[in-house]
Design a protein around this motif. Sequence first.
Motif, PDB file in Angstrom:
ATOM      1  N   GLU A 311       0.844  -1.207   0.000  1.00 51.43           N
ATOM      2  CA  GLU A 311       0.000   0.000   0.000  1.00 51.43           C
ATOM      3  C   GLU A 311       0.874   1.251   0.000  1.00 51.43           C
ATOM      4  N   LEU A 312       1.955   1.146   0.805  1.00 49.18           N
ATOM      5  CA  LEU A 312       2.865   2.285   0.869  1.00 49.18           C
ATOM      6  C   LEU A 312       3.541   2.533  -0.482  1.00 49.18           C
ATOM      7  N   GLU A 314       2.398   1.656  -3.368  1.00 53.60           N
ATOM      8  CA  GLU A 314       1.404   2.183  -4.308  1.00 53.60           C
ATOM      9  C   GLU A 314       1.254   3.690  -4.141  1.00 53.60           C
ATOM     10  N   ASN A 315       1.205   4.094  -2.884  1.00 50.94           N
ATOM     11  CA  ASN A 315       1.101   5.537  -2.632  1.00 50.94           C
ATOM     12  C   ASN A 315       2.325   6.267  -3.163  1.00 50.94           C
ATOM     13  N   ASN A 318       2.238   6.583  -6.859  1.00 49.50           N
ATOM     14  CA  ASN A 318       1.388   7.691  -7.287  1.00 49.50           C
ATOM     15  C   ASN A 318       2.102   9.016  -7.085  1.00 49.50           C
ATOM     16  N   GLU A 319       2.777   9.115  -5.937  1.00 50.89           N
ATOM     17  CA  GLU A 319       3.516  10.350  -5.689  1.00 50.89           C
ATOM     18  C   GLU A 319       4.627  10.519  -6.712  1.00 50.89           C
TER      19      GLU A 319
END
Length: 697
Positions: A311-312, A314-315, A318-319
């Motif tokens: 999840e991290l 993925e974030n 995106n960043e």
Amino acid sequence: MKIVSLMAENQAPLGDLTVKSRLPLPLVRRKRKLLEDADSIGPVENTKRSRSEKPDVQVIESASGLEARGVAVTKAIHHLSDKSASSAVRKPTATVQPARSRAMSVRNGIGTSRSVFAGTVNSRHPPSSRPPLRGVKGSVTPETSTSGHFGASDGRKPGSSACSLVVSSTRTTHKSARGNQRPGWDLRGQIEDKNKVLIEYRNQIAFLENQKSHLERDVQEKSTVSSTRGKELEKLRQAFNEADNERISQRNELLRLQRYEVECCELQRSVAELSTAKSSLSIQLDCSQVHLQQKTDECLKYSLNIKQLEELVENLKNENAEKAEQIQSQEMERRRLHNIVQELKGNIRVFCRVRPVLKNEENSLEHIVLSENSITLEKTAESRTGRDKKEATRFSFTFDKVFSPLAKQSVVFEEISHLVQSALDGYNVTIFAYGQTGGGKTYTMEGPTKGPTARKLESRGMIPRAVSQVFLTAEELQVKGWKYSFVASFLEIYNDTIQDLLVSGASRHDYEIKHKPKTSRSSELYVTNLKYESVTSSEEVEMLLHKASENRSVAATAVNDRSSRSHSIFQLHIEGSNECTGQACFAILTLVDLAGSERLNKSQSCGERLKEAQAINLSLSCLAQVITALGHKDQHVPFRNSKLTYLLQNCLSGNSKTLMFVNLSPSYDNFNETLNSLRFAAKVNDCFIGTAQANKK
Ligand SMILES: Nc1ncnc2c1ncn2[C@@H]1O[C@H](COP(=O)(O)OP(=O)(O)OP(=O)(O)O)[C@@H](O)[C@H]1O
């Protein structure tokens, strides 16, 4: 056997007969012979016993023996009948038979001859000459004997009991005959005795015929049994063969089983070994399972962490994407601003560099005053009157940058690195070094080629540094989606003739400058037969530079013991494309080391050297003319007056960013040469060659 013995015992009654009643000797012998023949057939029981080994043959033999015995008995009967008949016939010749006895004979059914028989026998064989009879029992009466014999209830053969009967009755008769000696005149009594004897013989014949019929039936039965046994034998043979085959197959099967047994033993050993291995593996498996369980637990923990990390990630992705977009836009902005700065600085920039004083040089540097971007030459001269002090004449020049003799290669390159960056942005970039022989052009462009500092990293010139930066920056731009390819070429213009420095002298060709077809990049020049080498790293380029340095024409002059008498031009064709933005660019990075610009008289050239100097000066003069025309914005720029200007056409025209190093000697002896170089550089610096445009699609 009993039959034979009883038949043999028939001699007893014969022996016991009175002289008158005994059989003639030939008949007895004949009878004995028959009995011996019958006896020679062999005992039935022994034959049966031997059948256990070969039943078929024995049965056949037994049947044959019985048949022979039957034949023998038949013969014996015939003999007895014949003898009795002959005795009866011969009787009348010996004695006169009374009519009464004949009548009795007829009445008893025996015949006349039989009543005479006893008398004939009696006359030939007296009782005393007969051998004694053995084993004869006279206690059996005819009546009991007859009933016991023909019943055959005891299982014995009927013939044997019958024989006993005959013998017993005969013996009884003989006894009565012997006990009651008839007087000579008692013919009637004698006839009665003879009739009795005759009756006994008839009984014997009947008995023998009975025996014969029995034997014939036996023969028939035996024959039947023999054929049956033969069939059985055939069956037994077949069975035996089948059994034998079965035995062979069983034996083979047994051998196979034995082999299996051996294999089983081996397998059992293997099983035992495997069992041992299995047990050890089981232990290892248990340990592994425990270990696996531990690892599984850890994995579960890690999987939870991984989910959090995913999840991290993925974030962060995106960043990153957002950052990449920002970087892309910032990169475009940077390029735009960079180009503006370059334009503000001027598309032709001039850097001035004064080399250090060499060991053999005197009166150096005192006449040169340097600042960050200006240089002043001072020349003191006597006043015309001679009374005044020495007058100092100053020649000041302003350039984009002025480097002192202390300036290191890295510092110089830092000032041009932004220009090199422009090459990756799609701008043609040209850097060339101008100056007199020994001014430090080659040192600036390539670095020291000999001495203790040769090929040291800190001493590397602008060409290797520019190449390194290009490859380094290209690699960095990969994250922004840019991919580049590079092609290098290295040539020299010697006496206005092009030479390929990447090819050794023997294989050189004629080289001509031509424009590429309009289908390709417009106004792009290329040299025919020139070697364009694809390169993928700065190391490959450095190898090419080293090769070019070896091929470069070097001739000694009076001014410089190692003076390049040719213009060397290194070009790196850069082609890039961006997968992300779809952009593409093309540029040529050109690095030029010009030949020395000294005057002819100074160099004391003559002959071949003079010709070289003239060619060099001509090409440099053409370069000056081109730059002057560009500065005056003339419609016609004489690029094609020399191969040097022709090749540098794209670099000096509007679509290029150009930097010129003017390399100066610090020696006062080179004052005028230095001044000329500065004047040429100033002229270049004043040129405005338009706004450079990137080669982008
Ligand atoms: N910046 C510098 N630092 C130290 N030594 C230098 C420097 N510039 C030049 N030199 C030395 O000066 C000498 C002449 O330099 P160089 O050969 O580069 O001159 P050049 O202009 O290339 O001459 P040519 O035109 O004959 O090739 C060389 O021995 C070189 O090592």
